[in-house]
Design an enzyme around this catalytic site. Structure first.
Site, PDB file in Angstrom:
ATOM      1  N   GLY A 194      12.657 -50.464   2.889  1.00 43.15           N
ATOM      2  CA  GLY A 194      11.912 -49.060   2.233  1.00 43.15           C
ATOM      3  C   GLY A 194      12.014 -49.064   0.653  1.00 43.15           C
ATOM      4  O   GLY A 194      12.634 -50.063   0.176  1.00 43.15           O
ATOM      5  N   GLN A 195      11.343 -48.117   0.152  1.00 41.89           N
ATOM      6  CA  GLN A 195      11.064 -48.028  -1.256  1.00 41.89           C
ATOM      7  C   GLN A 195      12.575 -48.160  -2.084  1.00 41.89           C
ATOM      8  O   GLN A 195      12.851 -49.011  -2.933  1.00 41.89           O
ATOM      9  CB  GLN A 195      10.321 -47.069  -1.733  1.00 41.89           C
ATOM     10  CG  GLN A 195       8.773 -47.087  -1.127  1.00 41.89           C
ATOM     11  CD  GLN A 195       8.168 -45.962  -1.900  1.00 41.89           C
ATOM     12  OE1 GLN A 195       7.722 -45.965  -3.145  1.00 41.89           O
ATOM     13  NE2 GLN A 195       8.066 -44.749  -1.439  1.00 41.89           N
ATOM     14  N   THR A 253      15.197 -34.308   0.071  1.00 39.01           N
ATOM     15  CA  THR A 253      13.747 -34.114  -0.321  1.00 39.01           C
ATOM     16  C   THR A 253      13.514 -32.786  -0.958  1.00 39.01           C
ATOM     17  O   THR A 253      14.168 -31.858  -0.516  1.00 39.01           O
ATOM     18  CB  THR A 253      12.641 -34.613   0.690  1.00 39.01           C
ATOM     19  OG1 THR A 253      11.315 -34.041   0.581  1.00 39.01           O
ATOM     20  CG2 THR A 253      13.073 -33.364   2.158  1.00 39.01           C
ATOM     21  N   TYR A 257       9.165 -32.564   9.001  1.00 39.37           N
ATOM     22  CA  TYR A 257      10.090 -33.392   8.320  1.00 39.37           C
ATOM     23  C   TYR A 257      11.075 -32.583   7.342  1.00 39.37           C
ATOM     24  O   TYR A 257      12.080 -33.126   7.158  1.00 39.37           O
ATOM     25  CB  TYR A 257       8.806 -34.171   7.163  1.00 39.37           C
ATOM     26  CG  TYR A 257       9.614 -34.961   6.125  1.00 39.37           C
ATOM     27  CD1 TYR A 257      10.324 -36.257   6.410  1.00 39.37           C
ATOM     28  CD2 TYR A 257       9.454 -34.428   4.834  1.00 39.37           C
ATOM     29  CE1 TYR A 257      10.974 -36.923   5.482  1.00 39.37           C
ATOM     30  CE2 TYR A 257      10.224 -35.348   3.722  1.00 39.37           C
ATOM     31  CZ  TYR A 257      10.859 -36.521   4.034  1.00 39.37           C
ATOM     32  OH  TYR A 257      11.327 -37.311   2.962  1.00 39.37           O
TER      33      TYR A 257
HETATM   34  N1  LIG Z   1       8.990 -41.503  -0.130  1.00 39.03           N
HETATM   35  C1  LIG Z   1       8.910 -40.194  -0.725  1.00 39.03           C
HETATM   36  O1  LIG Z   1       7.961 -39.788  -1.366  1.00 39.03           O
HETATM   37  C2  LIG Z   1      10.261 -39.454  -0.741  1.00 39.03           C
HETATM   38  C3  LIG Z   1      10.135 -38.168  -1.041  1.00 39.03           C
HETATM   39  C4  LIG Z   1      11.475 -37.497  -1.069  1.00 39.03           C
HETATM   40  C5  LIG Z   1      12.560 -37.750  -0.439  1.00 39.03           C
HETATM   41  N2  LIG Z   1      12.445 -38.978   0.044  1.00 39.03           N
HETATM   42  C6  LIG Z   1      13.750 -39.422   0.693  1.00 39.03           C
HETATM   43  O2  LIG Z   1      13.990 -40.698   0.113  1.00 39.03           O
HETATM   44  C7  LIG Z   1      14.692 -41.624   0.832  1.00 39.03           C
HETATM   45  C8  LIG Z   1      14.165 -43.038   0.777  1.00 39.03           C
HETATM   46  O3  LIG Z   1      12.890 -42.939   0.863  1.00 39.03           O
HETATM   47  P1  LIG Z   1      11.813 -44.164   0.908  1.00 39.03           P
HETATM   48  O4  LIG Z   1      10.445 -43.704   0.164  1.00 39.03           O
HETATM   49  O5  LIG Z   1      12.413 -45.322   0.316  1.00 39.03           O
HETATM   50  O6  LIG Z   1      11.390 -44.542   2.177  1.00 39.03           O
HETATM   51  P2  LIG Z   1      10.332 -45.325   3.160  1.00 39.03           P
HETATM   52  O7  LIG Z   1       9.888 -46.481   2.051  1.00 39.03           O
HETATM   53  O8  LIG Z   1       9.443 -44.881   4.067  1.00 39.03           O
HETATM   54  O9  LIG Z   1      11.328 -46.400   3.809  1.00 39.03           O
HETATM   55  C9  LIG Z   1      12.071 -45.838   5.124  1.00 39.03           C
HETATM   56  C10 LIG Z   1      13.294 -46.720   5.150  1.00 39.03           C
HETATM   57  O10 LIG Z   1      13.893 -46.064   6.523  1.00 39.03           O
HETATM   58  C11 LIG Z   1      14.069 -47.186   7.306  1.00 39.03           C
HETATM   59  N3  LIG Z   1      14.052 -46.383   8.825  1.00 39.03           N
HETATM   60  C12 LIG Z   1      13.129 -45.746   9.443  1.00 39.03           C
HETATM   61  N4  LIG Z   1      13.704 -45.308  10.723  1.00 39.03           N
HETATM   62  C13 LIG Z   1      14.991 -45.847  10.922  1.00 39.03           C
HETATM   63  C14 LIG Z   1      15.701 -46.022  11.787  1.00 39.03           C
HETATM   64  N5  LIG Z   1      15.467 -45.365  12.967  1.00 39.03           N
HETATM   65  N6  LIG Z   1      16.839 -46.814  11.711  1.00 39.03           N
HETATM   66  C15 LIG Z   1      17.069 -47.700  10.789  1.00 39.03           C
HETATM   67  N7  LIG Z   1      16.206 -47.348   9.513  1.00 39.03           N
HETATM   68  C16 LIG Z   1      15.054 -46.823   9.537  1.00 39.03           C
HETATM   69  C17 LIG Z   1      13.041 -47.972   7.233  1.00 39.03           C
HETATM   70  O11 LIG Z   1      13.270 -49.291   8.045  1.00 39.03           O
HETATM   71  P3  LIG Z   1      12.751 -50.690   7.987  1.00 39.03           P
HETATM   72  O12 LIG Z   1      13.646 -51.306   6.813  1.00 39.03           O
HETATM   73  O13 LIG Z   1      13.252 -51.428   9.376  1.00 39.03           O
HETATM   74  O14 LIG Z   1      11.320 -50.688   7.490  1.00 39.03           O
HETATM   75  C18 LIG Z   1      12.960 -48.189   5.758  1.00 39.03           C
HETATM   76  O15 LIG Z   1      13.825 -49.152   5.479  1.00 39.03           O
HETATM   77  C19 LIG Z   1      14.508 -40.989   2.407  1.00 39.03           C
HETATM   78  O16 LIG Z   1      15.694 -40.255   2.576  1.00 39.03           O
HETATM   79  C20 LIG Z   1      13.611 -40.097   2.075  1.00 39.03           C
HETATM   80  O17 LIG Z   1      13.707 -39.088   3.056  1.00 39.03           O
HETATM   81  C21 LIG Z   1      11.405 -40.012  -0.018  1.00 39.03           C
END
Ligand SMILES: NC(=O)c1ccc[n+]([C@@H]2O[C@H](COP(=O)([O-])OP(=O)(O)OC[C@H]3O[C@@H](n4cnc5c(N)ncnc54)[C@H](OP(=O)(O)O)[C@@H]3O)[C@@H](O)[C@H]2O)c1
Length: 318
Positions: free
Chosen positions: A15-16, A106, A130
């Site tokens: 993930g990011q 979020t 979500y």
């Molecule tokens: N993206 C946004 O704009 C945003 C906005 C607000 C809050 N957030 C929060 O910030 C945090 C990080 O988000 P991000 O943008 O880094 O997310 P992301 O890039 O979508 O990556 C999601 C991560 O979660 C892992 N994942 C998904 N399902 C899983 C499961 N069943 N078991 C274990 N791992 C799992 C993925 O696994 P893999 O490593 O296997 O791919 C990946 O590492 C999250 O809590 C998200 O809700 C994000």
């Protein structure tokens, strides 16, 4: 072993935020373990528990989540399993080894009806599945582990994975102009800046007698707000300055770009509490965007190979 000598466990691999954190800890020569799918799957709480009990870290960073905002409407069970039950399992197992859990939530826990920045104590009222699954995750994490730091962030971008910056850059090559929603306001946030923040919180959280004031829910976003349209304009202008195509960016309304899940019209987050408690704040999003574009425009790197080398150097729960 004192708690300071124990290591950090990151949940999430590609993930990011997880990639940004892996990069940061690796560069700092810190001891850490990565637990990710398939061996540690948040849909299988026991697998996450096993990973945490095996590593016995002093801090667990849950950077993993079900993040597909629109798809969640069709897959509510999966969203709640990962974001609520899975997050709770991680927090509970962390509590059982006396570790702090740092967990991400979020801006979509809010309904967007305010017109001044949301503070942590504002009532939550998510508009979609979500947001509801993340809100339930917040509650369950807080219940399961008193040593929790919940960081609500928003509009995350980075050089990795799929995100708004990379989508705009791709569209700038494919299209003569793009239309972008101009009536939703928020705070674009750079994943490596979130990783830096976590890097600063880890020593406080892993101290043997941490100050209880460091725990709780905090808003963590880059400084200054914009709309998706304003963000897109800055991306295209920044890319054009680095040799990209300078295409037109046109403002449209949310009603002209229907999505499966509703988004809050206004989800700007106040970071005053982060500053007051920790003395920390993230820089303006435009500065962070500039770094992101520099990195994306830089000499081609084999990001995937570098990332798997970093994970292999870290401890891996298998
Ligand atoms: N993206 C946004 O704009 C945003 C906005 C607000 C809050 N957030 C929060 O910030 C945090 C990080 O988000 P991000 O943008 O880094 O997310 P992301 O890039 O979508 O990556 C999601 C991560 O979660 C892992 N994942 C998904 N399902 C899983 C499961 N069943 N078991 C274990 N791992 C799992 C993925 O696994 P893999 O490593 O296997 O791919 C990946 O590492 C999250 O809590 C998200 O809700 C994000």
């Amino acid at each position: 072993m004192t708690s300071d000598e124990r290591s950090i466990l990151i949940i999430g691999r590609h993930g990011q935020v997880s990639r940004s954190l892996i990069e940061l800890l690796e560069a700092g020569g810190q001891r850490f373990t990565v637990a990710g799918r398939p061996e540690a799957d948040l849909r299988d709480p026991q697998s996450v528990r096993r990973a945490i009990l095996a590593a016995r870290p002093s801090v667990v960073v849950n950077a993993a989540a079900y993040t597909a905002v629109d798809k969640a409407k069709d897959e509510p069970d999966a969203a709640f399993a990962v974001n609520a039950a899975g997050a709770e399992a991680a927090a509970k197992a962390a509590a059982d080894v006396d570790a702090t859990i740092i967990h991400f939530s979020t801006d979509y826990v809010f309904d967007g009806s305010k017109r001044v920045p949301y503070v942590e104590t504002d009532p939550v009222a998510p508009l979609g599945i979500y947001g509801r699954s993340k809100q339930e995750g917040e509650d369950r994490v807080a219940q399961a582990n008193p040593k929790h730091i919940i960081l609500r962030t928003a509009w995350v971008f980075s050089p990795f994975g799929s995100n708004f910056v990379r989508t705009m850059l791709r569209l700038s090559v494919e299209r003569p102009e793009i239309k972008v929603v101009a009536d939703q306001r928020g705070n674009p946030t750079f994943a490596p800046d979130l990783a830096d923040l976590v890097g600063k919180l880890i020593p406080l959280a892993s101290a043997s007698s941490p100050d209880p004031r460091i725990f709780g829910t905090f808003h963590a976003v880059n400084r200054n707000e914009t709309t998706w349209f304003g963000f897109a304009q800055a991306i295209i202008e920044g890319a054009a300055r680095r040799g990209g195509r300078d295409i037109g960016v046109l403002p449209i309304g949310t009603k002209d770009y229907p999505t499966k899940a509703a988004r809050p019209a206004y989800s700007v987050l106040s970071t005053e509490k982060l500053r007051a408690v920790y003395g920390l704040e993230l820089r303006p999003w435009r500065d962070a965007l500039s770094d992101c574009l520099d990195r994306l425009a830089g000499p081609p790197r084999d990001e995937a190979a570098e990332h798997s080398q970093q994970i292999n150097r870290a401890g891996k729960f298998a």
